[in-house]
Design a protein around this motif. Structure first.
Motif, PDB file in Angstrom:
ATOM      1  N   THR A   1      52.301  45.935  43.784  1.00 23.46           N
ATOM      2  CA  THR A   1      52.994  47.020  43.096  1.00 23.46           C
ATOM      3  C   THR A   1      53.284  46.619  41.655  1.00 23.46           C
ATOM      4  O   THR A   1      53.283  45.449  41.311  1.00 23.46           O
ATOM      5  CB  THR A   1      54.343  47.349  43.768  1.00 23.46           C
ATOM      6  OG1 THR A   1      55.182  46.196  43.698  1.00 23.46           O
ATOM      7  CG2 THR A   1      54.164  47.768  45.201  1.00 23.46           C
ATOM      8  N   ALA A   2      53.553  47.622  40.861  1.00 23.33           N
ATOM      9  CA  ALA A   2      53.962  47.363  39.482  1.00 23.33           C
ATOM     10  C   ALA A   2      55.365  46.768  39.500  1.00 23.33           C
ATOM     11  O   ALA A   2      55.945  46.548  40.559  1.00 23.33           O
ATOM     12  CB  ALA A   2      53.932  48.663  38.683  1.00 23.33           C
ATOM     13  N   ARG A   3      55.905  46.587  38.349  1.00 23.34           N
ATOM     14  CA  ARG A   3      57.223  45.971  38.190  1.00 23.34           C
ATOM     15  C   ARG A   3      58.259  46.591  39.128  1.00 23.34           C
ATOM     16  O   ARG A   3      58.345  47.806  39.283  1.00 23.34           O
ATOM     17  CB  ARG A   3      57.661  46.147  36.745  1.00 23.34           C
ATOM     18  CG  ARG A   3      58.937  45.449  36.402  1.00 23.34           C
ATOM     19  CD  ARG A   3      59.355  45.791  35.025  1.00 23.34           C
ATOM     20  NE  ARG A   3      59.590  47.248  34.993  1.00 23.34           N
ATOM     21  CZ  ARG A   3      60.062  47.897  33.981  1.00 23.34           C
ATOM     22  NH1 ARG A   3      60.329  47.271  32.877  1.00 23.34           N
ATOM     23  NH2 ARG A   3      60.268  49.201  34.034  1.00 23.34           N
TER      24      ARG A   3
ATOM     25  N   CYS B   1      62.897  48.723  44.001  1.00 22.27           N
ATOM     26  CA  CYS B   1      62.024  49.899  43.952  1.00 22.27           C
ATOM     27  C   CYS B   1      61.091  49.785  42.763  1.00 22.27           C
ATOM     28  O   CYS B   1      61.323  48.997  41.837  1.00 22.27           O
ATOM     29  CB  CYS B   1      62.846  51.178  43.862  1.00 22.27           C
ATOM     30  SG  CYS B   1      63.912  51.299  42.416  1.00 22.27           S
ATOM     31  N   ASN B   2      60.028  50.591  42.801  1.00 19.86           N
ATOM     32  CA  ASN B   2      59.125  50.634  41.654  1.00 19.86           C
ATOM     33  C   ASN B   2      59.744  51.514  40.569  1.00 19.86           C
ATOM     34  O   ASN B   2      60.763  52.173  40.793  1.00 19.86           O
ATOM     35  CB  ASN B   2      57.724  51.113  42.074  1.00 19.86           C
ATOM     36  CG  ASN B   2      57.705  52.529  42.613  1.00 19.86           C
ATOM     37  OD1 ASN B   2      58.736  53.193  42.741  1.00 19.86           O
ATOM     38  ND2 ASN B   2      56.517  53.005  42.955  1.00 19.86           N
TER      39      ASN B   2
ATOM     40  N   LYS C   1      58.613  39.218  39.911  1.00 24.55           N
ATOM     41  CA  LYS C   1      57.194  39.138  39.563  1.00 24.55           C
ATOM     42  C   LYS C   1      56.374  38.618  40.744  1.00 24.55           C
ATOM     43  O   LYS C   1      55.302  39.142  41.043  1.00 24.55           O
ATOM     44  CB  LYS C   1      57.015  38.234  38.344  1.00 24.55           C
ATOM     45  CG  LYS C   1      55.608  38.151  37.838  1.00 24.55           C
ATOM     46  CD  LYS C   1      55.528  37.291  36.581  1.00 24.55           C
ATOM     47  CE  LYS C   1      54.107  37.193  36.079  1.00 24.55           C
ATOM     48  NZ  LYS C   1      54.015  36.360  34.871  1.00 24.55           N
ATOM     49  N   LEU C   2      56.896  37.614  41.429  1.00 21.66           N
ATOM     50  CA  LEU C   2      56.201  37.047  42.578  1.00 21.66           C
ATOM     51  C   LEU C   2      56.089  38.060  43.714  1.00 21.66           C
ATOM     52  O   LEU C   2      55.037  38.205  44.341  1.00 21.66           O
ATOM     53  CB  LEU C   2      56.932  35.783  43.043  1.00 21.66           C
ATOM     54  CG  LEU C   2      56.314  34.990  44.171  1.00 21.66           C
ATOM     55  CD1 LEU C   2      54.899  34.505  43.815  1.00 21.66           C
ATOM     56  CD2 LEU C   2      57.184  33.787  44.494  1.00 21.66           C
ATOM     57  N   LEU C   3      57.158  38.794  43.966  1.00 14.86           N
ATOM     58  CA  LEU C   3      57.127  39.801  45.026  1.00 14.86           C
ATOM     59  C   LEU C   3      56.203  40.952  44.655  1.00 14.86           C
ATOM     60  O   LEU C   3      55.405  41.402  45.483  1.00 14.86           O
ATOM     61  CB  LEU C   3      58.533  40.331  45.321  1.00 14.86           C
ATOM     62  CG  LEU C   3      58.603  41.409  46.405  1.00 14.86           C
ATOM     63  CD1 LEU C   3      58.086  40.887  47.746  1.00 14.86           C
ATOM     64  CD2 LEU C   3      60.028  41.930  46.544  1.00 14.86           C
TER      65      LEU C   3
END
Length: 179
Positions: free
Chosen positions: A95-97, A66-67, A87-89
Motif C-alpha cells: 500500500t501507499a503511505r 489507514c491509507n 514504511k516497512l509495513l
C-alpha cells in the motif's frame, strides 16, 4: 498508577460500555478463559509495564492505520517493545503511505477510543472494513495482554484462543508480517 493486584476471571461488576459488554459476552459465549487486571487509565505501552508484571504476559501494542484515501484500514498487533515503522509495513502490505486513523475513525469502525484499541474490538467490525495485521514475533508468546474495550482493564488471553476461536467468530483473518 494504581493497579488492583488481584486477578479476576470474570467481567467487572457495574455498568460497562456497549463494546465492553459485547466483548465479555463473546468471550463467555465462546468459553474463552481470561485473567483480568483492573487499573487506572493505561493508554500507552509505558503505562502498561506494571500491569504486565501482574498479568504475567506482555501487553500487545495495537495501532490502527489507514491509507491516505481512508479506503483501507488495518489494526496492527505487535510486541509492545517494538518500534513501529510505517514504511516497512506499507511495503509488506503493498500500500501507499499509511498514517494513524483518527479518533472518529476508531469510534466509527471499532466503537473504541485511542489508547483502548485491541484485537477484541474487531467484534464491532461486522463488515470487515478493518484488516488485521499481526507481527510474527507476537506469535512466539503463549499469552497476550489486551484491553477489553477500555483502558482501565487488561485481559490475559491465550494467543491460540485469539487466533483459533475469537478471530473466526468475528470473520477476520490475520495477515502476518515481520516488522
Amino acid at each position: 498508577m494504581h493497579i488492583d493486584t488481584m486477578l479476576y476471571n470474570s467481567r467487572p461488576e457495574g455498568t460497562l460500555s456497549e463494546i465492553e459488554t459485547r466483548i465479555y459476552d463473546q468471550l463467555d459465549q465462546l468459553a474463552i478463559p481470561y485473567a483480568r487486571a483492573s487499573h487506572e487509565h493505561a493508554d500507552t505501552i509505558e503505562a502498561c509495564k506494571e500491569i504486565e508484571a501482574i498479568l504475567g504476559a506482555q501487553i500487545c501494542k495495537n495501532l490502527v492505520v489507514c491509507n491516505a484515501q481512508k479506503t483501507l484500514y488495518f489494526l496492527v498487533m505487535m510486541p509492545g517493545d517494538k518500534k513501529f515503522l510505517t514504511k516497512l509495513l506499507s511495503k509488506q502490505l503493498g500500500t501507499a503511505r499509511l498514517s494513524f486513523a483518527s479518533a472518529d475513525d476508531l469510534d466509527r469502525l471499532l466503537r473504541t477510543t485511542p489508547g483502548s484499541v485491541s484485537v477484541l474490538e474487531l467484534i464491532a467490525d461486522a463488515s470487515n472494513q478493518v484488516g488485521l495485521v499481526i507481527d510474527e514475533d507476537l506469535m512466539e508468546q503463549d499469552c497476550i495482554g489486551c484491553h477489553p474495550g477500555t483502558n482501565t482493564a487488561t485481559l490475559k488471553l491465550k494467543t491460540s484462543d485469539i487466533l483459533e476461536v475469537f478471530l473466526p467468530s468475528t470473520g477476520h483473518k490475520p495477515t502476518f508480517v515481520k516488522l
